[in-house]
Design an enzyme around this catalytic site. Structure first.
Site, PDB file in Angstrom:
ATOM      1  N   GLY A  30       0.059   5.530   2.136  1.00 42.75           N
ATOM      2  CA  GLY A  30       1.345   4.959   2.573  1.00 42.75           C
ATOM      3  C   GLY A  30       1.329   4.576   4.058  1.00 42.75           C
ATOM      4  N   GLY A  57       1.012  -1.230   0.045  1.00 44.26           N
ATOM      5  CA  GLY A  57       0.075   0.076   0.032  1.00 44.26           C
ATOM      6  C   GLY A  57       0.862   1.170   0.049  1.00 44.26           C
ATOM      7  N   CYS A  58       2.238   1.176   0.093  1.00 47.41           N
ATOM      8  CA  CYS A  58       2.938   2.056   0.076  1.00 47.41           C
ATOM      9  C   CYS A  58       3.708   2.129  -1.323  1.00 47.41           C
ATOM     10  CB  CYS A  58       4.218   2.238   0.772  1.00 47.41           C
ATOM     11  SG  CYS A  58       3.714   2.243   2.632  1.00 47.41           S
ATOM     12  N   GLU A  59       3.894   3.301  -1.994  1.00 49.21           N
ATOM     13  CA  GLU A  59       4.487   3.609  -3.333  1.00 49.21           C
ATOM     14  C   GLU A  59       6.122   3.098  -3.313  1.00 49.21           C
ATOM     15  OE1 GLU A  59       3.702   7.250  -5.300  1.00 49.21           O
ATOM     16  OE2 GLU A  59       1.697   6.969  -5.485  1.00 49.21           O
ATOM     17  N   SER A  60       6.699   3.627  -1.997  1.00 45.64           N
ATOM     18  CA  SER A  60       7.924   3.564  -1.707  1.00 45.64           C
ATOM     19  C   SER A  60       8.019   1.945  -1.073  1.00 45.64           C
ATOM     20  CB  SER A  60       8.474   4.550  -0.788  1.00 45.64           C
ATOM     21  OG  SER A  60       8.218   5.756  -1.286  1.00 45.64           O
TER      22      SER A  60
END
Length: 134
Positions: free
Chosen positions: A121, A50-53
């Site tokens: 995120g 759920g985090c882009e990073s």
């Protein structure tokens, strides 16, 4: 509710920032202070989805209080995660469920810097902490 000592220290340091540049610099410093996770902990099982990073999170219950450690490949996210850890480390499982993420970053004066994807995120990281502490 009383804040953990490290969370109070974060609030104290951020309230002295007069500008966004000062806040950004302080945010990066918090990220740099985040202890590096062991490579062995950077596994798919510990990755927060759920985090882009890339964000990895591990947690441990010690005497009824949670201690989390995390790492990210993105500098800004490392800072935000470090501030989230300051807010939740030392809490009981019950207290963890009462953490208000938007309110915390609002108190730090960082809420308008949280894009929807960063906010999502961080919510995913907090959600994962709650799952681990359930």
């Amino acid at each position: 509710m009383t804040l953990p000592a490290e969370a109070q220290a974060a609030l104290d340091s951020f309230e002295h920032c007069a500008s966004w540049e000062q806040r950004a610099r302080l945010l990066m410093q918090w990220g740099q202070r985040l202890p590096e996770l062991a490579e062995a902990d950077k596994t798919e099982a510990n990755r927060v989805h759920g985090c882009e990073s890339q964000v990895w999170l591990v947690g441990e219950l010690k005497d009824g209080h949670w201690q989390f450690a995390a790492s990210s490949d993105a500098r800004l996210i490392r800072g935000l995660v470090a501030l989230l850890l300051a807010r939740v480390n030392g809490l009981s499982s019950k207290a963890m469920h009462h953490v208000d993420l938007p309110d915390w970053f609002n108190q730090l004066g960082l809420s308008r810097q949280l894009s929807p994807s960063r906010s999502n995120g961080l919510n995913a990281v907090l959600q994962r902490m709650r799952e681990l502490s359930a």
